[in-house]
Enzyme design. Structure first.
Site, short mmCIF file in Angstrom:
data_model
loop_
_atom_site.label_atom_id
_atom_site.label_comp_id
_atom_site.label_asym_id
_atom_site.label_seq_id
_atom_site.Cartn_x
_atom_site.Cartn_y
_atom_site.Cartn_z
N THR A 130 0.82 -1.21 0.00
CA THR A 130 0.00 0.00 0.00
C THR A 130 0.86 1.26 0.00
O THR A 130 1.98 1.25 0.54
CB THR A 130 -0.90 0.00 1.26
OG1 THR A 130 -1.41 1.30 1.49
CG2 THR A 130 -0.12 -0.40 2.52
N ASP A 131 0.32 2.34 -0.53
CA ASP A 131 1.05 3.62 -0.48
C ASP A 131 1.18 4.13 0.95
O ASP A 131 1.99 5.01 1.23
CB ASP A 131 0.36 4.68 -1.36
CG ASP A 131 -1.09 4.97 -1.00
OD1 ASP A 131 -1.62 4.32 -0.07
OD2 ASP A 131 -1.69 5.86 -1.65
N GLU A 132 0.38 3.56 1.88
CA GLU A 132 0.41 4.07 3.26
C GLU A 132 1.75 3.81 3.95
O GLU A 132 2.06 4.42 4.96
CB GLU A 132 -0.75 3.48 4.07
CG GLU A 132 -2.08 3.86 3.45
CD GLU A 132 -3.31 3.57 4.30
OE1 GLU A 132 -3.20 3.59 5.54
OE2 GLU A 132 -4.37 3.33 3.72
N TYR A 155 -1.39 -0.35 11.14
CA TYR A 155 -1.63 -1.03 9.85
C TYR A 155 -0.48 -0.78 8.89
O TYR A 155 0.13 -1.72 8.38
CB TYR A 155 -2.95 -0.54 9.23
CG TYR A 155 -3.06 -0.86 7.75
CD1 TYR A 155 -3.10 -2.18 7.30
CD2 TYR A 155 -3.09 0.15 6.78
CE1 TYR A 155 -3.19 -2.49 5.94
CE2 TYR A 155 -3.17 -0.14 5.42
CZ TYR A 155 -3.21 -1.46 5.01
OH TYR A 155 -3.28 -1.75 3.67
N LYS A 159 2.47 -3.31 7.32
CA LYS A 159 2.67 -3.54 5.88
C LYS A 159 4.11 -3.19 5.47
O LYS A 159 4.72 -3.89 4.67
CB LYS A 159 1.68 -2.71 5.06
CG LYS A 159 0.23 -3.12 5.20
CD LYS A 159 -0.09 -4.51 4.65
CE LYS A 159 0.03 -4.59 3.14
NZ LYS A 159 -0.44 -5.92 2.65
#
Ligand code: NAD
Ligand code: TYD
Length: 348
Positions: A130-132, A155, A159
């Site tokens: 994810t870009d997060e 989260y 990741k």
């Protein structure tokens, strides 16, 4: 060729499984999913019948090394596409440890099973990220693959940890790993805790739509079909050890999305799309709420030929229609535990 898809009963995974079965007739797809609150066999309805012989569902926890090693022995997969994760930021604030277990230990377990299984044969591990992991942006700029990892939530930190393990398995053991990092997805079968389906379900229930903070936070949106097109390209054209950002250059602030949803919903119900803000309530902000995400997908465009096809306004209208036509689906996945979660995050 056997391909293991973890998390194939979730939102993005189930859409991927349908795409893979219909577009890659040479693949046999083995879905590995623990069926948590976010995973539903209904998301895979009909596949067993339509693709018998090319589809298997195996209920297993990716952090259970015995179960995962057995599956590798049975199926001898050539590709692993790893979607399985705890995926919701607000839940990671309420209970971070499930995220560490599934996202970190689960990814490590799969990587290690792949390392052992692929000693004498070729195999590719596609880590869905994810870009997060890049953290938050200010008002300008976009994440490239060279942006340092600076995750904000449990989260995104879990990741990022998983991505680092995947890259370490590539560097240390030569495992053929490719990572994709995508922006916010929308589309059918998304669990109604994420912004777009949550707001649709609240509207149908006659509740106000809770916007965090001032609603000016920005997310970058992509239709799930476009994300999965990028995943297929990364499997087939990605270079080992590389990261590819996937995005559709579609930044929107949350309040604009919610107002667009309200217009579509009111119109669908035959009501005038006026006085939109009377349906909105501004609520306490999410702790550590990232301000803005924006993906620079140039590398995937250049190296993989990635070209998103779904225009946001069209995709959003279709998504609203899907949720209105599939009310039974989203009501069925809203268990008692889900209602308990909603009252924890938003108050009674
Ligand atoms: P989701 O929450 O809808 O689905 C997750 C799936 O994983 C469910 O089927 C669940 O049962 C399964 N799962 C959870 N824990 C498991 C475990 N321990 N063992 C086996 N299966 C388990 O998630 P999603 O939105 O479809 O996201 C899929 C992947 O894509 C995740 O890795 C997520 O980080 C990534 N991603 C999501 C988005 C997004 O906008 N949703 C954006 C970028 C990347
Ligand atoms: P979400 O769908 O949870 O995705 P993510 O946090 O992974 O980006 O949220 C998208 C944006 O919408 C995020 O800025 C938080 C905001 N949001 C609300 O304002 N209200 C809500 O009820 C939810 C679920 C999200």
């Amino acid at each position: 060729m056997n391909i293991i898809v973890t998390g194939g009963a979730g939102f993005i995974g189930s859409n991927f499984v349908r795409m893979a079965l219909s577009q890659r007739p040479e693949w046999r797809v083995i879905v590995v999913d623990a069926l948590t609150y976010a995973g539903n066999l209904e998301n895979l309805d009909g596949l067993e019948k339509t693709y018998s012989g090319r589809y298997r569902f195996a209920k297993a926890d990716v952090a259970d090394s015995a179960a995962i090693e057995k599956l590798f022995e049975q199926e001898s997969p050539s590709i692993v596409v790893h979607f399985a994760a705890e995926s919701h930021v607000d839940r990671s604030v309420l209970g971070p440890m499930d995220f560490v277990r599934t996202n970190v230990l689960g990814t490590a377990t799969l990587l290690d099973a792949a390392r052992k299984s692929w000693r004498d044969k070729a195999g590719r591990f596609l880590q869905i990220s994810t870009d997060e992991v890049y953290g938050a942006l200010g008002d300008t700029g976009a994440f490239t693959e060279a942006t340092p990892l600076a995750p904000s939530s449990p989260y995104s930190a879990s990741k990022a940890s998983a991505d680092l393990l995947a890259l370490a398995y590539h560097k240390t053991f030569g495992l053929d790993v490719v990572i994709t990092r995508c922006c916010n997805n929308y589309g059918p079968y998304q669990f109604p805790e994420k912004l777009i389906p949550f707001m649709i379900s609240r509207f149908v229930d006659g509740e106000k739509l809770p916007v965090y903070g001032n609603g000016m936070n920005v997310r970058d949106w992509i239709h799930v079909e476009d994300h999965n097109r990028g995943v297929l390209l990364a499997i087939e054209k990605g270079r080992p050890g590389e990261v590819y950002n996937l995005g559709a250059r579609c930044e929107r602030n949350n309040i604009d999305i919610v107002r667009s949803l309200l217009k579509l919903l009111l119109t669908a119900k035959g009501k005038p799309a006026v006085d939109l803000d009377s349906h909105i309530t501004f609520v306490k902000d999410r702790p550590g709420h990232d301000w803005r995400y924006a993906i620079d997908p140039s590398k995937a465009e250049r190296e993989l030929g990635f070209r998103p096809e779904v225009r946001f306004e069209e995709g959003l209208a279709k998504t609203v229609q899907w949720y209105l036509e599939n009310e039974k689906w989203w009501r069925d996945v809203q268990s008692g535990a889900y209602r308990d979660y909603v009252s924890k995050v938003y108050g009674a």
